[in-house]
Design a protein around this motif. Structure first.
Motif, mmCIF file in Angstrom:
data_model
loop_
_atom_site.group_PDB
_atom_site.id
_atom_site.type_symbol
_atom_site.label_atom_id
_atom_site.label_comp_id
_atom_site.label_asym_id
_atom_site.label_seq_id
_atom_site.Cartn_x
_atom_site.Cartn_y
_atom_site.Cartn_z
ATOM 1 N N UNK A 123 0.835 -1.201 0.000
ATOM 2 C CA UNK A 123 0.000 0.000 0.000
ATOM 3 C C UNK A 123 0.875 1.257 0.000
ATOM 4 N N UNK A 124 2.065 1.150 0.617
ATOM 5 C CA UNK A 124 2.984 2.294 0.625
ATOM 6 C C UNK A 124 3.481 2.577 -0.796
ATOM 7 N N UNK A 125 3.679 1.509 -1.582
ATOM 8 C CA UNK A 125 4.030 1.714 -2.981
ATOM 9 C C UNK A 125 2.907 2.445 -3.711
ATOM 10 N N UNK A 127 0.872 4.659 -2.372
ATOM 11 C CA UNK A 127 0.992 6.073 -1.997
ATOM 12 C C UNK A 127 2.166 6.721 -2.730
ATOM 13 N N UNK A 128 3.246 5.963 -2.855
ATOM 14 C CA UNK A 128 4.415 6.455 -3.576
ATOM 15 C C UNK A 128 4.046 6.727 -5.038
ATOM 16 N N UNK A 130 1.164 7.629 -6.176
ATOM 17 C CA UNK A 130 0.407 8.879 -6.226
ATOM 18 C C UNK A 130 1.349 10.071 -6.025
ATOM 19 N N UNK A 131 2.157 9.999 -4.973
ATOM 20 C CA UNK A 131 2.993 11.139 -4.619
ATOM 21 C C UNK A 131 4.100 11.407 -5.616
ATOM 22 N N UNK A 134 2.416 10.210 -10.117
ATOM 23 C CA UNK A 134 1.316 11.044 -10.628
ATOM 24 C C UNK A 134 1.538 12.513 -10.299
ATOM 25 N N UNK A 135 1.689 12.809 -8.988
ATOM 26 C CA UNK A 135 1.759 14.206 -8.573
ATOM 27 C C UNK A 135 3.036 14.899 -9.035
ATOM 28 N N UNK A 227 -2.851 -5.838 -5.985
ATOM 29 C CA UNK A 227 -3.939 -4.877 -6.160
ATOM 30 C C UNK A 227 -3.691 -3.615 -5.347
ATOM 31 N N UNK A 228 -3.236 -3.794 -4.099
ATOM 32 C CA UNK A 228 -3.119 -2.651 -3.195
ATOM 33 C C UNK A 228 -2.261 -1.536 -3.786
ATOM 34 N N UNK A 231 -4.255 0.469 -6.545
ATOM 35 C CA UNK A 231 -5.629 0.901 -6.235
ATOM 36 C C UNK A 231 -5.916 2.326 -6.685
ATOM 37 N N UNK A 232 -4.993 3.247 -6.458
ATOM 38 C CA UNK A 232 -5.262 4.642 -6.828
ATOM 39 C C UNK A 232 -4.265 5.169 -7.836
ATOM 40 N N UNK A 237 -12.787 0.344 -12.399
ATOM 41 C CA UNK A 237 -13.694 -0.777 -12.165
ATOM 42 C C UNK A 237 -14.412 -1.203 -13.425
#
Lengths: 302, 401
Positions: A123-125, A127-128, A130-131, A134-135, A227-228, A231-232, A237
């Motif tokens: 899940x930290x990956x 967030x990484x 996204x941060x 992407x960002x 998947x985790x 996810x973002x 879907x």
């Protein structure tokens, strides 16, 4: 290696019997759970996996139809991930086995980083992704090129995130293969006047191709089921089409299963679809892992 | 395996290639720093621009979330009076929730229950559990003060209600949930993994070992959604049947799911450690007249103890960081309860299920990233301990004594 158990007093023999049995029971229990899981998926989902299921788009809010876009999206994702991640992993493994002095601080830090990377929660990956991807990179590229397609989740950023996530898998597998290349071959090549670089490119790497393949397969197996982390970072879907550019969003088998089993309005209605999707996903990762294990055991024997 | 043949002359092209390989090899180190840096950078919005984030927090589009701006701190009574409309206990009803989250609305998470009597629903729109409802009215008076209190005091609160009129980011229930599920997972997974490793390493015949070992290692390749799905449909019903738990999805179901993820890790590391114990120890023990099991439990297991300890540590790392199994099988209610048969919500599952619907750049977003930093730091710490401490001890044990 049977020792004289019969000469021991009864209580001790009982403890001995118990000690062995409990270890056996644990092993049997773990195997039983695995078989039970696979058995339940095969018996409940076996009938659902048909050609139409594999080749059709989902219909009616994912309650009917097949999983084709998810299958295609997963395939594209892992392909792109392999292209991005395997060269880096292979280069790192080559450095660790061929160049590095084993006790230099740089080699030690690389090793430490690889182990750490393997332990970071997926899940930290995410967030990484996204941060950073992407960002930071996506918005950066958009600002630079004047486009607007990179600053959002996409196939590209998901593949990049998974490439980082599977890096340790590739490195460990390739390193093992490189170490299995006999030292004699290297020495023979060097003795014939080849440079170190020529030896690596023409002798060591060709002999370790199976290992690089194993690493890629293991990484693909890991990436296909992950998947985790995505996810973002670009998974969606539902999708009308197969992605045609790396900046598009995509469907993913694992995420599809997650959506079907937890976010659908009527979970029971789609239960057969869920089982069939599980079976396809598990079958895919199972085949990949089995192939890798078989190649690896052949490698070890050599 | 450093090269014994010192290369004296190098062609320029090769020199460049070798250095680019070195450069690429540093990618793993760079990635570790980048992960920490960029996850922290997103979390930093929390601490740096408190005023800017207050603006962002109130932007979620869902109607009820617009409320905070209109709240008049002078009229707490009025605010309280309007409450029942917003915090409708009915919202916990499965049917209502399903309407809100229209089928497949992106980022909407509906934890639909198969048993309407016991909804394992945590409604992301209100973030409320039934028992929280009466508390909300009192909170309205504090709107102003809460906004200005420091980020840290917000994080140390007792409640997790990220989307509400007064968002509450108390991570305590999430930490309790994580602790609960991780403990259950380790209590189940570690003994099974270690004992199975002991069996494979010492008691099994060679032919049996060659089947059992790869079979258990295959479990490591099971995608976590698949394990989560198995828990959701099969384990949950089974546990409810034998315990009569009021909630179908609870910490035990989640813990069992996490244990399935932990077992292959504990197994393979413990098995490696056990097989690495020098043969001489085993032979000496047998030569002194002890039996196989005495050797296994009293000589080999203690000798491999640091490795087994490392296996358990890495198992813990996997259990608390695992996301999909936790989202699917724990029930996801942020309760501060230690009861194993009640639902739990882990830190990782919270990030996984809320990141999709959060406004990027908002306070909630920052808090989720902050929890990501916590997960990263914790896993980094666990890994550092196993690398630096355990391995050194293992080497000392086998070489020096």
């Amino acid at each position: 290696m049977q020792t004289s158990t019969s000469s021991m007093p009864l209580p001790k023999r009982l403890i001995g019997f118990f000690a062995v049995t409990i270890a056996l029971t644990a092993a049997v229990a773990v195997l039983g759970i695995i078989l039970g899981m696979v058995g339940s998926f095969v018996s409940n989902g076996g009938g659902g996996v048909t050609w139409t299921f594999l080749s059709e788009f989902p219909r009616n809010n994912n309650t009917e139809g097949g999983i084709w876009p998810a299958l295609a999206g997963t395939t594209l994702l892992v392909l792109l991930m392999t292209i991005l991640g395997v060269p880096v992993g292979t280069a790192t493994a080559i450095y660790l086995t061929e160049f590095a002095k084993q006790d230099s601080w740089f080699a030690r830090s690389v090793r430490f980083a690889v182990n750490t990377l393997a332990g970071v929660p997926s899940i930290v990956f995410g967030l990484f992704g996204v941060g950073f991807f992407i960002q930071f990179m996506g918005n950066g590229i958009d600002g630079w090129l004047g486009t607007s397609s990179f600053g959002d989740g996409s196939l590209l950023w998901s593949a990049a995130t998974l490439a980082v996530l599977t890096l340790p898998v590739v490195i460990v597998a390739v390193e093992e293969a490189l170490r299995a290349v006999p030292r004699d071959l290297r020495e023979a090549s060097l003795a014939l006047g080849a440079t170190r670089w020529q030896t690596i490119v023409k002798v060591v790497v060709p002999n370790a191709v199976t290992g690089i393949l194993t690493g890629s397969i293991l990484a693909v197996g890991r990436g296909a089921g992950e998947v985790a982390a995505i996810l973002f970072v670009g998974v969606t879907y539902s999708s009308e089409s197969i992605p045609s550019a790396v900046t598009e969003k995509f469907m993913h088998l694992g995420y599809h299963l997650f959506v079907l089993s937890t976010q659908s309005p009527d979970v029971d209605l789609t239960l057969p679809l869920q089982y069939a999707t599980t079976l396809v996903l598990l079958g895919l990762t199972f085949l990949l892992n089995l192939t890798a294990i078989l190649i690896r055991s052949r490698l070890r024997k050599r | 395996m450093s090269n014994p043949f010192k290369q004296t002359r190098k062609r320029p092209g090769e020199w460049i290639m070798e250095w680019s390989i070195r450069l690429v090899a540093s990618a793993s180190i760079v990635m570790i720093f980048l992960i920490l840096l960029f996850v922290m950078r997103e979390a930093a919005t929390l601490f740096v621009s408190a005023e800017a984030t207050t603006e962002a927090t109130s932007t979620p589009s869902a109607g009820s979330n617009m409320e905070p701006e209109s709240y008049n701190p002078d009229a707490p009574a009025e605010a309280a009076a309007s409450e029942p409309d917003v915090y409708n206990p009915e919202a916990e009803d499965p049917t209502t929730t399903q309407q809100q989250g229209e089928p497949g609305a992106p980022g909407q998470f509906i934890y639909a229950s198969k048993n309407p009597k016991y909804p394992e629903i945590y409604n992301p729109d209100t973030g409320l559990l039934p028992e929280d409802i009466d508390v909300v009215a009192e909170d309205q008076a504090e709107v102003d003060t809460t906004r200005k209190t420091s980020v840290l005091s917000k994080l140390t609160g007792d409640q997790w209600q990220p989307v509400g009129d007064v968002p509450k980011f108390g991570v305590k229930p999430l930490l309790i949930g994580t602790l609960k599920t991780t403990t259950i997972a380790i209590l189940i997974g570690a003994p099974l993994g270690i004992l199975a490793a002991l069996y494979v390493a010492f008691f099994a015949k060679r032919r049996v070992r060659e089947v059992v070992k790869p079979a258990i290692e295959l479990l490591a390749g099971f995608p976590s959604v698949v394990i989560g799905f198995f828990c959701l449909v099969t384990v949950a019903s089974f546990i409810q049947d034998i315990t009569g738990a009021p909630y179908r999805l609870n910490a035990v179901v989640g813990g069992i799911g996490l244990a399935l993820a932990v077992i292959p890790i504990v197994f393979s590391i413990a098995e490696d450690a056990l097989s690495a114990v020098p043969k001489t120890l085993r032979e000496a023990s047998l030569a002194l007249g002890s039996t196989e099991w005495q050797t296994a439990y009293r000589v080999m297991l203690p000798a491999a103890a640091p490795g087994v300890f490392a296996a358990v540590l890495l198992g813990i790392g996997r259990a608390f960081g695992e996301t999909m199994i936790a989202i699917m099988a724990t029930g996801n209610a942020p309760l501060s309860s230690f009861s194993p048969l009640e639902p739990a919500r882990t830190v990782a599952a919270t990030i996984g299920s809320e990141m999709g619907e959060v406004v990027w750049g908002s306070e909630h977003y920052g808090v989720l990233f902050f929890m990501g930093v916590l997960l990263f730091v914790f896993s980094f710490g666990l890994n550092a301990v196993t690398e630096l401490y355990v391995k050194k001890r293992l080497i000392k044990k086998f070489q020096g004594q």
